[in-house]
Motif scaffolding. Structure first.
Motif, PDB file in Angstrom:
ATOM      1  N   PRO A  80       3.458 -79.759  38.065  1.00  0.00           N
ATOM      2  CA  PRO A  80       2.202 -79.486  37.354  1.00  0.00           C
ATOM      3  C   PRO A  80       2.189 -80.185  35.997  1.00  0.00           C
ATOM      4  O   PRO A  80       3.239 -80.377  35.378  1.00  0.00           O
ATOM      5  CB  PRO A  80       2.197 -77.963  37.197  1.00  0.00           C
ATOM      6  N   THR A  81       1.020 -80.551  35.544  1.00  0.00           N
ATOM      7  CA  THR A  81       0.905 -81.148  34.214  1.00  0.00           C
ATOM      8  C   THR A  81       0.938 -80.072  33.134  1.00  0.00           C
ATOM      9  O   THR A  81       1.544 -80.257  32.076  1.00  0.00           O
ATOM     10  CB  THR A  81      -0.404 -81.944  34.106  1.00  0.00           C
ATOM     11  N   ILE A  82       0.288 -78.932  33.404  1.00  0.00           N
ATOM     12  CA  ILE A  82       0.236 -77.825  32.446  1.00  0.00           C
ATOM     13  C   ILE A  82       0.685 -76.548  33.143  1.00  0.00           C
ATOM     14  O   ILE A  82       0.284 -76.285  34.281  1.00  0.00           O
ATOM     15  CB  ILE A  82      -1.197 -77.622  31.901  1.00  0.00           C
ATOM     16  N   ALA A  83       1.515 -75.788  32.475  1.00  0.00           N
ATOM     17  CA  ALA A  83       1.884 -74.456  32.963  1.00  0.00           C
ATOM     18  C   ALA A  83       1.536 -73.443  31.887  1.00  0.00           C
ATOM     19  O   ALA A  83       1.896 -73.628  30.720  1.00  0.00           O
ATOM     20  CB  ALA A  83       3.375 -74.385  33.295  1.00  0.00           C
ATOM     21  N   HIS A  94     -12.399 -81.431  25.585  1.00  0.00           N
ATOM     22  CA  HIS A  94     -11.690 -82.481  24.845  1.00  0.00           C
ATOM     23  C   HIS A  94     -10.941 -83.426  25.773  1.00  0.00           C
ATOM     24  O   HIS A  94      -9.907 -83.999  25.393  1.00  0.00           O
ATOM     25  CB  HIS A  94     -10.726 -81.868  23.825  1.00  0.00           C
ATOM     26  N   ASN A  95     -11.455 -83.600  26.993  1.00  0.00           N
ATOM     27  CA  ASN A  95     -10.908 -84.591  27.923  1.00  0.00           C
ATOM     28  C   ASN A  95      -9.404 -84.445  28.145  1.00  0.00           C
ATOM     29  O   ASN A  95      -8.662 -85.431  28.160  1.00  0.00           O
ATOM     30  CB  ASN A  95     -11.218 -86.014  27.434  1.00  0.00           C
ATOM     31  N   GLY A  96      -8.977 -83.190  28.318  1.00  0.00           N
ATOM     32  CA  GLY A  96      -7.594 -82.946  28.685  1.00  0.00           C
ATOM     33  C   GLY A  96      -6.584 -83.026  27.565  1.00  0.00           C
ATOM     34  O   GLY A  96      -5.381 -83.095  27.822  1.00  0.00           O
ATOM     35  N   GLY A 152      -1.004 -85.729  23.102  1.00  0.00           N
ATOM     36  CA  GLY A 152      -1.648 -84.526  23.587  1.00  0.00           C
ATOM     37  C   GLY A 152      -2.462 -84.730  24.847  1.00  0.00           C
ATOM     38  O   GLY A 152      -3.017 -83.778  25.400  1.00  0.00           O
ATOM     39  N   ARG A 153      -2.559 -85.949  25.354  1.00  0.00           N
ATOM     40  CA  ARG A 153      -3.362 -86.222  26.538  1.00  0.00           C
ATOM     41  C   ARG A 153      -2.652 -85.745  27.802  1.00  0.00           C
ATOM     42  O   ARG A 153      -1.478 -86.050  28.004  1.00  0.00           O
ATOM     43  CB  ARG A 153      -3.624 -87.722  26.691  1.00  0.00           C
ATOM     44  N   THR A 154      -3.383 -85.057  28.684  1.00  0.00           N
ATOM     45  CA  THR A 154      -2.813 -84.674  29.972  1.00  0.00           C
ATOM     46  C   THR A 154      -3.269 -85.617  31.077  1.00  0.00           C
ATOM     47  O   THR A 154      -2.711 -85.603  32.171  1.00  0.00           O
ATOM     48  CB  THR A 154      -3.208 -83.237  30.347  1.00  0.00           C
TER      49      THR A 154
END
Length: 688
Positions: A259-262, A325-327, A358-360
């Motif tokens: 996953p990109t974010i948890a 904010h575009n990820g 900070g970009r995902t």
């Protein structure tokens, strides 16, 4: 270009001195401001003092600020950074923390502005995150903008009221309420799946992640056992399953894509102060650095007990801002904190990030001067004043990537190479060459690997006419017949095939570091008669000179790093690259004049490269070594980043890096896949 500033504070634990080495960097690229403070004498952090102040947010923040930012050599540096951006731009404050788990439990979010005593993380123009990095952590694949997929996991195992876990007595989980809160938080996410009621098992969780998930929203109880987080998940019969965080870390590492974010959320189940609070005291936050280690780009966790009111407001604010904010996860974190700033537990949510910008995810586009670059490219293409420089990525859909070859070899022979370098074919080939004692072993292994790859792909794509190859194409020892046959079929079936598109350019010279003749076959399909040559960097390559000046009808395809038809010509290992650049300088007389001119007098279009590849770096230094290469500054050049993979998903940093690396040479990066770039070329009707 953004005028935001970056304040990076590096804290590295020095076990010998039982203290932290601290270094600081402040950077505002748009203002040409950059200051470095190298590590100074180690500084101690008094955990006992901080523990005594846990109940007093302000006093805790003052003490931590004194210990870290109040250091005599550090404070003036930090004050200049705060003053430079105050009232004009935002300041990204990143705490690089390399330390044992107990130091991640420090409430770093309570650091204060030394001038005013205001908490840094609570200020609107400051984005604060804990930035994690390590030389042996998994790389993070950069993903193009897409519809996000989220997985909610709410573990509510059934257990006796008096049962204890890790010395704690835990309350039952209100599964329905937790699911409702999670769904509300993720309402802006297009695709959401949920596991609960006997499905919140480790195996079910991992099975879902294997399908590709961008956001993991995990709700469960957690406890700390010897500084190791333990999750209370379910078994299929809903009985409790205590899952060691190290086991989860190990299983996640096995996934092709993490996953990109948890978001790790403790169950809201303990009554107190007339409302519900979590009761794990931040146990799940200890899982953050572990998930980051195996490639989860950003982890949001609670570093202490959090109230239901705070959690209910924070999560929706975070994910709404993520969409707006575009990820950008640091922007989302700041928005979440602002939404709960009036609450006493506002500081509890913490962001562990490995994303410098900070970009995902990224949007396929030029990093700067987008429309101007497209117009410049259109002009160069319309006048055929351009030289395509084609890398290995163009053939990736057929033979895989150089990174895949390297990882395959590392796994097969269990090479003691750091995880960071396991995708670096030059390093892996160098190891194999040294330990085999014969350069020919490396050449032959490349051929065998590619032949095996073609056989495996035929099996994997059974029934696909593109890959339904006859046995005679796979009999070996060379993989070339199979590669060329698949290439022919792809070009016939797909008008956007990269080689088909490139063959449509009416240019006289193509430069390539690819090993195949796929380009030549595509040119023949267009009725053109290509001439093939190689740079003679070793004795196995004949020294030839073109008989005629290259033209659009009889273009020259100049291979710089060898061809599969002559395995001994391949540039593979680090030694090969060093020898190649030496020969490029000393044997320059063998490079046709037309090739030198094509590399120095017109715009260059780099396709199929990653910016940190050996192929790209060595090639560009070779181009710059030509007499007359200063004329490159008179033209705009384009570099297309293929399959961006790096420790930081950061297009601005990539552009900054490239500009500093190549000086005044005008190269603009298109951040995206080569195929995406070529499709946009066709959509914009820029091809002649």
């Amino acid at each position: 270009m953004s005028r935001d500033g970056d304040l990076e504070i590096v804290l590295r634990w020095d076990r010998k001195n039982a203290a932290f080495e601290i270094g600081v960097r402040f950077d505002v690229p748009a203002d040409n401001v950059e200051e470095w403070m190298p590590p100074v004498d180690p500084i101690p952090i008094d955990l006992d003092e901080l523990a005594r102040l846990r109940a007093d947010e302000s006093a805790y923040g003052q003490a931590l600020t004194r210990m870290v930012l109040g250091v005599e050599s550090v404070q003036p540096f930090v004050l200049r950074a705060l003053h430079h951006t105050e009232g004009r731009n935002r300041l990204h404050v990143r705490l690089h923390i390399a330390a044992p788990p107990r130091f991640h439990a420090i409430r770093w979010e309570l650091l204060q502005d030394p001038r005013t005593g205001q908490t840094l993380a609570a200020q609107a123009d400051i984005l604060l995150s804990r930035y994690l990095s390590s030389s042996d952590w998994r790389s993070i694949p950069a993903l193009a903008e897409h519809d996000l997929r989220a997985l909610i996991v709410v573990a509510g195992p059934e257990f006796a009221a008096e049962e204890t876990f890790g010395g704690r007595t835990l309350a039952p989980v209100a599964v329905a309420d937790e699911l409702a809160r999670a769904r509300e938080a993720l309402k802006r996410i297009p695709h959401v799946r949920a596991l609960s009621d006997g499905q919140a098992t480790l195996d079910d969780l991992l099975a879902e992640l294997e399908q590709g998930v961008d956001i993991l929203y995990l709700v469960c109880h957690g406890v700390l056992v010897d500084e190791v987080p333990v999750l209370l998940l379910e078994k299929s019969d809903r009985s409790p399953d205590l899952v060691d965080g190290r086991k989860l870390e190990e299983r996640l590492a096995e996934l092709d894509r993490r996953p990109t974010i948890a978001m790790l959320s403790s169950c809201q189940s303990a009554a107190g102060d007339a409302q519900m609070w979590s009761q794990d005291d931040g146990a799940l936050s200890a899982l953050g650095p572990r998930l980051a280690k195996v490639g989860v780009a950003a982890v949001v966790a609670m570093q202490g007990n959090v109230s239901i009111d705070t959690a209910t407001v924070f999560a929706p604010a975070f994910f709404t801002a993520l969409a707006d904010h575009n990820g950008r996860v640091d922007e989302a974190m700041a928005a979440g904190r602002r939404a709960i700033r009036s609450r006493p537990d506002w500081w509890v949510p913490v962001l562990f990030s490995r994303l410098r910008s900070g970009r995902t995810y990224y949007r396929p586009a030029f990093t700067e001067r987008e429309e101007a670059t497209w117009q410049s490219l259109k002009l160069s293409l319309s006048q055929n004043a351009i030289t395509p420089v084609l890398g290995p990525g163009l053939a990736g859909g057929i033979i895989g990537s150089r990174q895949q070859i390297a990882r395959n070899w590392v796994e097969r022979w269990q090479m003691p190479i750091s995880p960071r370098d396991q995708g670096d074919l030059a390093k892996v080939a160098q190891y194999l060459r040294v330990h085999s004692g014969a350069p020919s072993d490396v050449w032959l292994r490349v051929q065998q690997h590619l032949l095996d790859e073609m056989v495996e792909r035929r099996t994997a794509h059974r029934g696909d006419p593109i890959w339904d190859l006859p046995d005679d194409k796979l009999k070996g020892p060379s993989p070339v017949p199979a590669i060329l046959e698949v290439g022919r079929r792809l070009r016939r079936a797909d008008e956007g095939d990269p080689y088909r598109v490139m063959a449509g350019l009416q240019v006289p010279i193509y430069i390539t570091t690819n090993w195949t003749d796929l380009l030549q076959k595509a040119l023949e399909d267009e009725g053109r008669k290509p001439v093939t040559m190689m740079f003679p960097w070793n004795k196995h390559i004949p020294t030839l000179r073109p008989r005629l000046e290259p033209t659009a009808a009889t273009p020259l395809v100049y291979h710089l790093y060898g061809r599969l038809d002559n395995p001994a010509s391949l540039v593979l290992s680090e030694d090969d690259y060093f020898r190649w650049i030496t020969e490029w300088i000393s044997a320059r007389k063998y490079v046709p004049t037309s090739v030198k001119s094509a590399l120095t007098t017109v715009s260059l279009l780099f396709l199929g490269y990653s910016l940190d590849d050996w192929d790209f770096r060595v090639l560009f230094h070779g181009i710059k070594s030509f007499a007359g290469s200063r004329r490159l500054e008179d033209r705009n050049h384009v570099g297309v980043q293929l399959s961006p993979q790096s420790q930081t998903i950061d297009t601005e940093a990539a552009q900054e890096y490239l500009e500093s690396y190549f000086g005044d040479d005008k190269i603009t990066i298109y951040w995206g896949e080569t195929r995406t770039f070529l499709d946009e070329l066709r959509t914009r009707k820029l091809l002649p």
